[in-house]
Design an enzyme around this catalytic site. Structure first.
Site, PDB file in Angstrom:
ATOM      1  N   LYS A  43      32.396  37.940  42.031  1.00  0.00           N
ATOM      2  CA  LYS A  43      33.254  37.045  42.816  1.00  0.00           C
ATOM      3  C   LYS A  43      32.706  35.615  42.792  1.00  0.00           C
ATOM      4  O   LYS A  43      31.555  35.389  43.162  1.00  0.00           O
ATOM      5  CB  LYS A  43      33.350  37.539  44.257  1.00  0.00           C
ATOM      6  CG  LYS A  43      34.241  36.668  45.141  1.00  0.00           C
ATOM      7  CD  LYS A  43      34.504  37.318  46.484  1.00  0.00           C
ATOM      8  CE  LYS A  43      33.461  37.032  47.510  1.00  0.00           C
ATOM      9  NZ  LYS A  43      33.421  35.631  47.982  1.00  0.00           N
TER      10      LYS A  43
ATOM     11  N   ASP B 186      37.715  33.659  44.314  1.00  0.00           N
ATOM     12  CA  ASP B 186      38.002  33.684  45.761  1.00  0.00           C
ATOM     13  C   ASP B 186      38.365  32.264  46.213  1.00  0.00           C
ATOM     14  O   ASP B 186      37.597  31.605  46.912  1.00  0.00           O
ATOM     15  CB  ASP B 186      36.748  34.219  46.480  1.00  0.00           C
ATOM     16  CG  ASP B 186      36.954  34.480  47.949  1.00  0.00           C
ATOM     17  OD1 ASP B 186      38.105  34.420  48.411  1.00  0.00           O
ATOM     18  OD2 ASP B 186      35.948  34.756  48.631  1.00  0.00           O
TER      19      ASP B 186
ATOM     20  N   LYS C  40      41.314  31.225  47.781  1.00  0.00           N
ATOM     21  CA  LYS C  40      42.077  31.167  49.047  1.00  0.00           C
ATOM     22  C   LYS C  40      43.058  29.999  49.077  1.00  0.00           C
ATOM     23  O   LYS C  40      43.039  29.168  49.990  1.00  0.00           O
ATOM     24  CB  LYS C  40      41.122  31.078  50.236  1.00  0.00           C
ATOM     25  CG  LYS C  40      40.200  32.274  50.405  1.00  0.00           C
ATOM     26  CD  LYS C  40      39.444  32.217  51.723  1.00  0.00           C
ATOM     27  CE  LYS C  40      38.571  33.420  51.981  1.00  0.00           C
ATOM     28  NZ  LYS C  40      37.360  33.495  51.156  1.00  0.00           N
ATOM     29  N   PHE C  41      43.971  29.954  48.096  1.00  0.00           N
ATOM     30  CA  PHE C  41      44.957  28.870  48.061  1.00  0.00           C
ATOM     31  C   PHE C  41      45.847  28.919  49.308  1.00  0.00           C
ATOM     32  O   PHE C  41      46.262  30.000  49.755  1.00  0.00           O
ATOM     33  CB  PHE C  41      45.851  28.987  46.822  1.00  0.00           C
ATOM     34  CG  PHE C  41      45.150  28.732  45.511  1.00  0.00           C
ATOM     35  CD1 PHE C  41      44.125  27.798  45.397  1.00  0.00           C
ATOM     36  CD2 PHE C  41      45.541  29.422  44.363  1.00  0.00           C
ATOM     37  CE1 PHE C  41      43.506  27.559  44.177  1.00  0.00           C
ATOM     38  CE2 PHE C  41      44.919  29.188  43.144  1.00  0.00           C
ATOM     39  CZ  PHE C  41      43.901  28.262  43.054  1.00  0.00           C
TER      40      PHE C  41
ATOM     41  N   ASP D   6      48.905  26.139  50.522  1.00  0.00           N
ATOM     42  CA  ASP D   6      49.570  24.833  50.439  1.00  0.00           C
ATOM     43  C   ASP D   6      51.065  25.102  50.283  1.00  0.00           C
ATOM     44  O   ASP D   6      51.492  26.251  50.389  1.00  0.00           O
ATOM     45  CB  ASP D   6      48.981  24.042  49.240  1.00  0.00           C
ATOM     46  CG  ASP D   6      49.029  22.528  49.452  1.00  0.00           C
ATOM     47  OD1 ASP D   6      50.071  22.038  49.924  1.00  0.00           O
ATOM     48  OD2 ASP D   6      48.036  21.852  49.151  1.00  0.00           O
TER      49      ASP D   6
ATOM     50  N   PRO E 275      54.597  25.881  48.427  1.00  0.00           N
ATOM     51  CA  PRO E 275      54.786  26.780  47.270  1.00  0.00           C
ATOM     52  C   PRO E 275      54.625  26.101  45.915  1.00  0.00           C
ATOM     53  O   PRO E 275      53.978  26.643  45.007  1.00  0.00           O
ATOM     54  CB  PRO E 275      56.218  27.297  47.471  1.00  0.00           C
ATOM     55  CG  PRO E 275      56.425  27.249  48.958  1.00  0.00           C
ATOM     56  CD  PRO E 275      55.676  26.029  49.430  1.00  0.00           C
ATOM     57  N   ASN E 276      55.167  24.890  45.752  1.00  0.00           N
ATOM     58  CA  ASN E 276      55.097  24.211  44.460  1.00  0.00           C
ATOM     59  C   ASN E 276      53.648  23.934  44.047  1.00  0.00           C
ATOM     60  O   ASN E 276      53.265  24.128  42.887  1.00  0.00           O
ATOM     61  CB  ASN E 276      55.896  22.896  44.544  1.00  0.00           C
ATOM     62  CG  ASN E 276      56.018  22.233  43.203  1.00  0.00           C
ATOM     63  OD1 ASN E 276      56.491  22.842  42.256  1.00  0.00           O
ATOM     64  ND2 ASN E 276      55.565  20.982  43.121  1.00  0.00           N
TER      65      ASN E 276
ATOM     66  N   THR F 124      37.876  37.124  59.048  1.00  0.00           N
ATOM     67  CA  THR F 124      37.072  37.932  59.986  1.00  0.00           C
ATOM     68  C   THR F 124      36.322  37.049  60.989  1.00  0.00           C
ATOM     69  O   THR F 124      35.791  37.550  61.965  1.00  0.00           O
ATOM     70  CB  THR F 124      36.080  38.833  59.227  1.00  0.00           C
ATOM     71  OG1 THR F 124      35.467  38.065  58.211  1.00  0.00           O
ATOM     72  CG2 THR F 124      36.782  40.011  58.603  1.00  0.00           C
TER      73      THR F 124
ATOM     74  N   ARG G 122      27.721  46.982  54.383  1.00  0.00           N
ATOM     75  CA  ARG G 122      26.252  47.011  54.390  1.00  0.00           C
ATOM     76  C   ARG G 122      25.772  48.439  54.230  1.00  0.00           C
ATOM     77  O   ARG G 122      26.197  49.306  55.000  1.00  0.00           O
ATOM     78  CB  ARG G 122      25.701  46.518  55.734  1.00  0.00           C
ATOM     79  CG  ARG G 122      25.851  45.040  55.984  1.00  0.00           C
ATOM     80  CD  ARG G 122      24.869  44.250  55.132  1.00  0.00           C
ATOM     81  NE  ARG G 122      25.028  42.818  55.322  1.00  0.00           N
ATOM     82  CZ  ARG G 122      25.960  42.067  54.764  1.00  0.00           C
ATOM     83  NH1 ARG G 122      26.856  42.601  53.961  1.00  0.00           N
ATOM     84  NH2 ARG G 122      26.016  40.779  54.991  1.00  0.00           N
TER      85      ARG G 122
ATOM     86  N   GLN H   2      27.316  38.928  59.344  1.00  0.00           N
ATOM     87  CA  GLN H   2      28.494  39.793  59.427  1.00  0.00           C
ATOM     88  C   GLN H   2      28.441  40.537  60.759  1.00  0.00           C
ATOM     89  O   GLN H   2      27.370  40.878  61.243  1.00  0.00           O
ATOM     90  CB  GLN H   2      28.498  40.824  58.271  1.00  0.00           C
ATOM     91  CG  GLN H   2      28.631  40.207  56.903  1.00  0.00           C
ATOM     92  CD  GLN H   2      30.069  39.804  56.546  1.00  0.00           C
ATOM     93  OE1 GLN H   2      30.937  39.788  57.410  1.00  0.00           O
ATOM     94  NE2 GLN H   2      30.276  39.451  55.304  1.00  0.00           N
TER      95      GLN H   2
ATOM     96  N   GLY I 281      27.420  41.143  48.830  1.00  0.00           N
ATOM     97  CA  GLY I 281      26.621  39.999  48.415  1.00  0.00           C
ATOM     98  C   GLY I 281      25.150  40.261  48.651  1.00  0.00           C
ATOM     99  O   GLY I 281      24.462  40.889  47.845  1.00  0.00           O
ATOM    100  N   ARG I 282      24.701  39.802  49.837  1.00  0.00           N
ATOM    101  CA  ARG I 282      23.260  39.807  50.111  1.00  0.00           C
ATOM    102  C   ARG I 282      22.600  41.175  50.085  1.00  0.00           C
ATOM    103  O   ARG I 282      21.414  41.272  49.793  1.00  0.00           O
ATOM    104  CB  ARG I 282      23.016  39.112  51.449  1.00  0.00           C
ATOM    105  CG  ARG I 282      23.246  37.620  51.352  1.00  0.00           C
ATOM    106  CD  ARG I 282      23.455  37.009  52.701  1.00  0.00           C
ATOM    107  NE  ARG I 282      24.704  37.442  53.319  1.00  0.00           N
ATOM    108  CZ  ARG I 282      25.128  37.066  54.511  1.00  0.00           C
ATOM    109  NH1 ARG I 282      24.393  36.252  55.229  1.00  0.00           N
ATOM    110  NH2 ARG I 282      26.285  37.480  54.994  1.00  0.00           N
TER     111      ARG I 282
HETATM  112  O1  C5P Z   1      26.457  38.688  51.608  1.00  0.00           O
HETATM  113  P1  C5P Z   1      27.690  39.384  52.068  1.00  0.00           P
HETATM  114  O2  C5P Z   1      27.810  40.818  51.587  1.00  0.00           O
HETATM  115  O3  C5P Z   1      27.935  39.257  53.553  1.00  0.00           O
HETATM  116  O4  C5P Z   1      28.860  38.577  51.331  1.00  0.00           O
HETATM  117  C1  C5P Z   1      30.189  38.879  51.570  1.00  0.00           C
HETATM  118  C2  C5P Z   1      31.082  38.015  50.730  1.00  0.00           C
HETATM  119  O5  C5P Z   1      32.430  38.270  51.114  1.00  0.00           O
HETATM  120  C3  C5P Z   1      30.880  36.518  50.905  1.00  0.00           C
HETATM  121  O6  C5P Z   1      31.145  35.916  49.646  1.00  0.00           O
HETATM  122  C4  C5P Z   1      31.921  36.110  51.911  1.00  0.00           C
HETATM  123  O7  C5P Z   1      32.372  34.793  51.737  1.00  0.00           O
HETATM  124  C5  C5P Z   1      33.046  37.082  51.584  1.00  0.00           C
HETATM  125  N1  C5P Z   1      33.969  37.341  52.680  1.00  0.00           N
HETATM  126  C6  C5P Z   1      33.550  37.827  53.918  1.00  0.00           C
HETATM  127  N2  C5P Z   1      34.476  38.070  54.897  1.00  0.00           N
HETATM  128  C7  C5P Z   1      35.765  37.824  54.675  1.00  0.00           C
HETATM  129  C8  C5P Z   1      36.184  37.351  53.436  1.00  0.00           C
HETATM  130  C9  C5P Z   1      35.248  37.116  52.446  1.00  0.00           C
HETATM  131  O8  C5P Z   1      32.389  38.059  54.140  1.00  0.00           O
HETATM  132  N3  C5P Z   1      36.639  38.089  55.606  1.00  0.00           N
END
Ligand code: C5P
Length: 243
Positions: free
Chosen positions: A33, A61, A63-64, A66, A68-69, A125, A187, A196, A216-217
């Site tokens: 991503k 990722d 996240k547009f 704006d 529609p055009n 979230t 996690r 989170q 991610g992490r």
């Molecule tokens: O490190 P971690 O697992 O928390 O990363 C989660 C990824 O998902 C990040 O890139 C974060 O921007 C993305 N994300 C999120 N919650 C959302 C939408 C996207 O954590 N609602």
């Protein structure tokens, strides 16, 4: 394959770091991503560089959100970058979502490539019941609002939505099977939660019906990212075998 359900978030600020992650983890995860931090640090060339490093599937990722055009134009440009998936905000409305999906699909057809999946962001979230009610003046609880926006996305010909694992059930009830659900906030048991709040383990998220999990992490900040990614793949495999 279980690993195909894992999307690794490349939350880094340079091409070198992102390419390093792709090289070491391309056999352990199904997709990567690219979020706003990486894209705005490197520019669109990042997609070609990641592909050269072995990333077959990239989720942009972006996240547009704006008119529609404008979103149609951005979606055409995204489709030309050869990505696998990108997203738009469902709160942009049905005309905007239809314009995004149509523009991406038309561009892919013209190029003779597979069209990117277009998915919707429902309620971030970071937005809780209080913000929804008092700042955004939405007279609905988060779950109902997420389910409502997910159905709007489905009826606007999007392929799926991004949502918290806690909203999967409400989305499945509203949209049925076959509509993709991508969930961050995952996690492995025992991993640091960080910023989170409402998390689930990868196995729980898949058991609840997620098609893809964004991690991610829990992988990138681990002492052994390859082992961390493999363990998540094994957990998903165990759950998938039960289903
Ligand atoms: O490190 P971690 O697992 O928390 O990363 C989660 C990824 O998902 C990040 O890139 C974060 O921007 C993305 N994300 C999120 N919650 C959302 C939408 C996207 O954590 N609602």
């Amino acid at each position: 394959m279980a690993k195909d359900k894992i999307i690794l978030a490349l939350d880094v600020d340079s091409e070198t770091k992102a390419v390093g992650l792709v090289r070491s983890l391309k056999d352990e995860v199904g997709a990567f991503k690219v979020g706003l931090e990486l894209f705005n640090s490197t520019g669109p060339d990042i997609f070609g560089r990641l592909r050269q490093a072995g990333a077959e599937r990239v989720f942009y990722d972006c996240k547009f959100h704006d008119i529609p055009n404008t979103v149609a134009g951005a979606s055409r440009a995204a489709a030309r970058m050869g990505i696998w998936m990108f997203n738009v905000h469902t709160s942009g409305g049905s005309d905007m979502m239809k314009a995004a999906a149509e523009a991406a699909r038309q561009t892919a057809t013209q190029l003779g490539v597979r069209p990117p999946l277009v998915i919707g962001v429902t309620v971030l979230t970071s937005i809780d019941e209080t913000i929804l009610r008092e700042e955004l003046v939405v007279c609905s609880d988060v779950r109902s609002q997420v389910a409502h926006l997910a159905l709007l996305a489905k009826n606007s010909s999007l392929d799926g939505v991004v949502a918290s694992p806690h909203e999967i059930g409400a989305i499945r009830d509203a949209c049925g099977s076959g509509f993709l659900i991508v969930t961050p906030g995952v996690r492995p048991a025992g991993a640091a939660i960080g910023d989170q709040k409402r998390v689930m383990t990868p196995g729980e998220a898949i058991r609840h019906g997620a098609d893809y999990i964004v991690v991610g992490r829990a992988i990138t900040a681990s002492d052994d990212p390859v082992a961390a990614a493999r363990a998540i793949g094994e957990e998903i495999e165990t759950v998938s075998g039960e289903q």
